[in-house]
Design an enzyme around this catalytic site. Structure first.
Site, PDB file in Angstrom:
ATOM      1  N   PRO A   1      15.095 -29.648  25.545  1.00  0.00           N
ATOM      2  CA  PRO A   1      14.499 -30.434  26.611  1.00  0.00           C
ATOM      3  C   PRO A   1      13.267 -31.220  26.125  1.00  0.00           C
ATOM      4  O   PRO A   1      12.605 -30.803  25.183  1.00  0.00           O
ATOM      5  CB  PRO A   1      14.100 -29.388  27.650  1.00  0.00           C
ATOM      6  CG  PRO A   1      14.866 -28.156  27.294  1.00  0.00           C
ATOM      7  CD  PRO A   1      14.972 -28.210  25.795  1.00  0.00           C
ATOM      8  N   GLU A   2      13.002 -32.329  26.818  1.00  0.00           N
ATOM      9  CA  GLU A   2      11.845 -33.155  26.504  1.00  0.00           C
ATOM     10  C   GLU A   2      10.851 -33.050  27.658  1.00  0.00           C
ATOM     11  O   GLU A   2      10.995 -32.198  28.541  1.00  0.00           O
ATOM     12  CB  GLU A   2      12.292 -34.592  26.238  1.00  0.00           C
ATOM     13  CG  GLU A   2      13.299 -34.673  25.092  1.00  0.00           C
ATOM     14  CD  GLU A   2      13.857 -36.067  24.850  1.00  0.00           C
ATOM     15  OE1 GLU A   2      13.174 -37.060  25.169  1.00  0.00           O
ATOM     16  OE2 GLU A   2      15.002 -36.177  24.357  1.00  0.00           O
TER      17      GLU A   2
END
Length: 275
Positions: free
Chosen positions: A2-3
């Site tokens: 995830p970012e």
């Protein structure tokens, strides 16, 4: 993955479950990946914040007054497939017990990491220690970004370094560069290009956070929130993951190349490489 948008969504969703709670114990069987977690036992979670792709739980003594500074930080990096769940699963790696209940950390590919450290002591986490400003904060200024971009190497690799701005990973770099009409391998951005990219980063990140991040594919490592809900920003992707599909701006097929060892998506007509 995830970012920043996925980590921020995770933080917002689990904060009501953890803030103000005392950690009873943290269970895992990989002390080299989840370091010094026993130091968090008996500590109260004063706040949950985020820095780039890292989530920080601020810890203090269980009986400490609200105005007492936190004494430890539990840092969580979700890696590629990490996420919190209400129920234990086959890929549960860490179980967090608090006085209010139990929360499980699942990570099918095992790249996630936890560490308990003194506040700000990030020597063992060089990316966190040298991270640039948050893209939606006032500290991320157009003036400084334009100045730095004039000397950058391949712009996508530069963005992924986390030094010019934090939290921009593979997905959101591709999307921001598409919006700004800049080739991902372009170097030494002109002021007008850098200004477009600055605005694009802020717009893409704001929209992605509002949409709860991006959920890709249907595999076990697919990002989803602790309650099982998926993000929705994948429905707004213009470049990432769309190789071979027509550009929504000009109709040219989106191409995929490898840049800085990362799959990179762009429109060869809209995002021409300037010599």
């Amino acid at each position: 993955m995830p970012e920043l948008p996925e980590v921020e969504t995770t933080r917002r969703k689990i904060e009501p479950l953890l803030r103000g709670r005392v950690i009873e114990r943290i269970e895992h069987d990989a002390p080299h990946k989840y370091r010094n977690t026993e130091a968090a036992h008996g500590k109260r979670i004063k706040a949950l914040t985020r820095r780039g792709k890292y989530m920080l739980l601020h810890l203090a003594a269980a009986d400490a007054a609200d105005d007492v500074p936190h004494e430890l930080e539990l840092i969580v990096h979700l890696g590629m497939t990490g996420g919190f769940r209400l129920e234990q699963g086959k890929h549960t790696r860490v179980t967090l017990h608090t006085e209010g209940g139990v929360l499980h950390f699942d990570d099918s590919r095992r790249f996630g990491k936890w560490a308990v450290v003194a506040p700000g002591e990030y020597a063992g986490m060089p990316t966190l220690a040298a991270m640039g400003p948050e893209p939606l904060d006032d500290a991320f200024t157009e003036t400084e970004f334009v100045k730095a971009a004039a000397h950058c190497g391949a712009v996508k690799v530069w963005l992924l370094s986390q030094k010019p701005v934090s939290g921009v990973g593979n997905i959101y770099a591709d999307e921001s560069l598409w919006m700004a009409k800049i080739h991902p391998a372009q170097t030494r951005l002109k002021p007008a290009e850098a200004k477009r990219l600055y605005q694009a980063i802020r717009e893409v990140m704001r929209n992605a956070v509002d949409a709860g991040g991006s959920s890709l594919g249907n595999g076990v490592g697919n990002y989803r929130q602790h309650d099982g809900l998926s993000g929705l920003f994948q429905h707004q992707h213009h470049a990432y993951g769309r190789d071979g599909q027509p550009c929504e701006r000009c109709g040219t097929d989106i191409r995929k190349i490898v840049l800085g060892q990362r799959g990179t998506h762009f429109c060869p007509k809209c995002q021409k490489l300037r010599q």
